[in-house]
Design a protein around this motif. Structure first.
Motif, PDB file in Angstrom:
ATOM      1  N   THR A 112     -66.025  24.535 -15.060  1.00 53.32           N
ATOM      2  CA  THR A 112     -66.239  25.969 -14.806  1.00 53.32           C
ATOM      3  C   THR A 112     -64.899  26.702 -14.685  1.00 53.32           C
ATOM      4  N   LEU A 170     -70.529  29.809 -10.520  1.00 56.43           N
ATOM      5  CA  LEU A 170     -71.257  28.934 -11.425  1.00 56.43           C
ATOM      6  C   LEU A 170     -71.247  27.494 -10.920  1.00 56.43           C
ATOM      7  N   GLN A 207     -78.062  31.755 -14.196  1.00 56.48           N
ATOM      8  CA  GLN A 207     -76.643  31.522 -13.979  1.00 56.48           C
ATOM      9  C   GLN A 207     -75.819  31.819 -15.226  1.00 56.48           C
TER      10      GLN A 207
END
Length: 228
Positions: A112, A170, A207
């Motif tokens: 991420t 995230l 998301q």
């Protein structure tokens, strides 16, 4: 501890973990599917081309309330790629063997963070492309020379904090979801984990939408003078 964060092998000084390998596989699969869907475009599309066209239209609708029409045409390919990739990573946690045979990429902070770094540089690229280097720098400085000392450091910090928050949001949500599902699977191995898997279908797409909608907002803000 991140899911599947143990080192599998090394390429020189680079340590390769489970999430990275899974990410490479997802990239390869998406690349092959994209190639197959677009290699022979027809006026009367086949099933795969039709699916790809429907996906593009859905993505256009999703970002049309955030981006101007000009920016929508210009930046949709990258934003759509972010969305599809993140969605595929999130949904990989629904496959048998997730967390054991392979690791969910977006449940790893390293993945991420990499996405957020890409988002950061793309946002700067969009701003510079729209306004030029000097114009973009002036936008960061604020409308008045007197405010440069105050506005420039704050805006620079904001540019760094934004992608960091995208990465943490995230990662935290997907990692938390994976942890909850795994623990529930040990405690109640029948009905409840199945319910959580169904909820994960909705959670995964939300998301992906949050990450890319925020990125679309940042891009629109960075390029706003282009279409005033």
């Amino acid at each position: 501890m991140e899911h599947g964060s143990s080192v599998l092998f090394s390429i020189g000084p680079l340590e390769v973990t489970g999430p990275v390998v899974t990410m490479w596989v997802i990239i390869a699969v998406l690349g092959i599917v994209s190639w197959l869907a677009t290699r022979r475009l027809k006026e009367v599309p086949g099933p795969l081309q039709n699916l790809a066209e429907m996906a593009v239209e859905k993505l256009r609708d999703m970002y049309s309330d955030t981006l101007s029409r000009k920016n929508l045409d210009r930046y949709l390919p990258v934003l759509g790629t972010f969305f599809i990739f993140i969605l595929a990573c999130n949904y990989s946690g629904l496959l048998p063997g997730a967390g054991k045979a392979f690791a969910v990429p977006t449940a790893s902070l390293s993945v991420t963070a990499g996405l957020a770094i890409c988002a950061f540089f793309y946002n700067q690229f969009a701003g510079i492309r729209a306004k030029g280097v000097w114009g973009y720098f002036k936008a960061l400085c604020g409308p008045s020379v007197i405010l440069v000392v105050l506005m420039l450091p704050l805006n620079l910090i904001e540019q760094v904090v934004r992608p960091f928050s995208l990465a943490m949001r995230l990662y935290g949500n997907i990692f938390g979801e994976e942890t909850v599902v795994e623990n529930l699977g040990h405690m109640l191995p029948l009905l409840l984990p199945l319910l959580m898997q169904v909820l994960s279908l909705l959670f995964g797409v939300l998301q992906a939408m949050v990450f890319t909608k925020l990125l679309a907002f940042y891009v629109e803000e960075a390029t706003e003078e282009e279409h005033e």
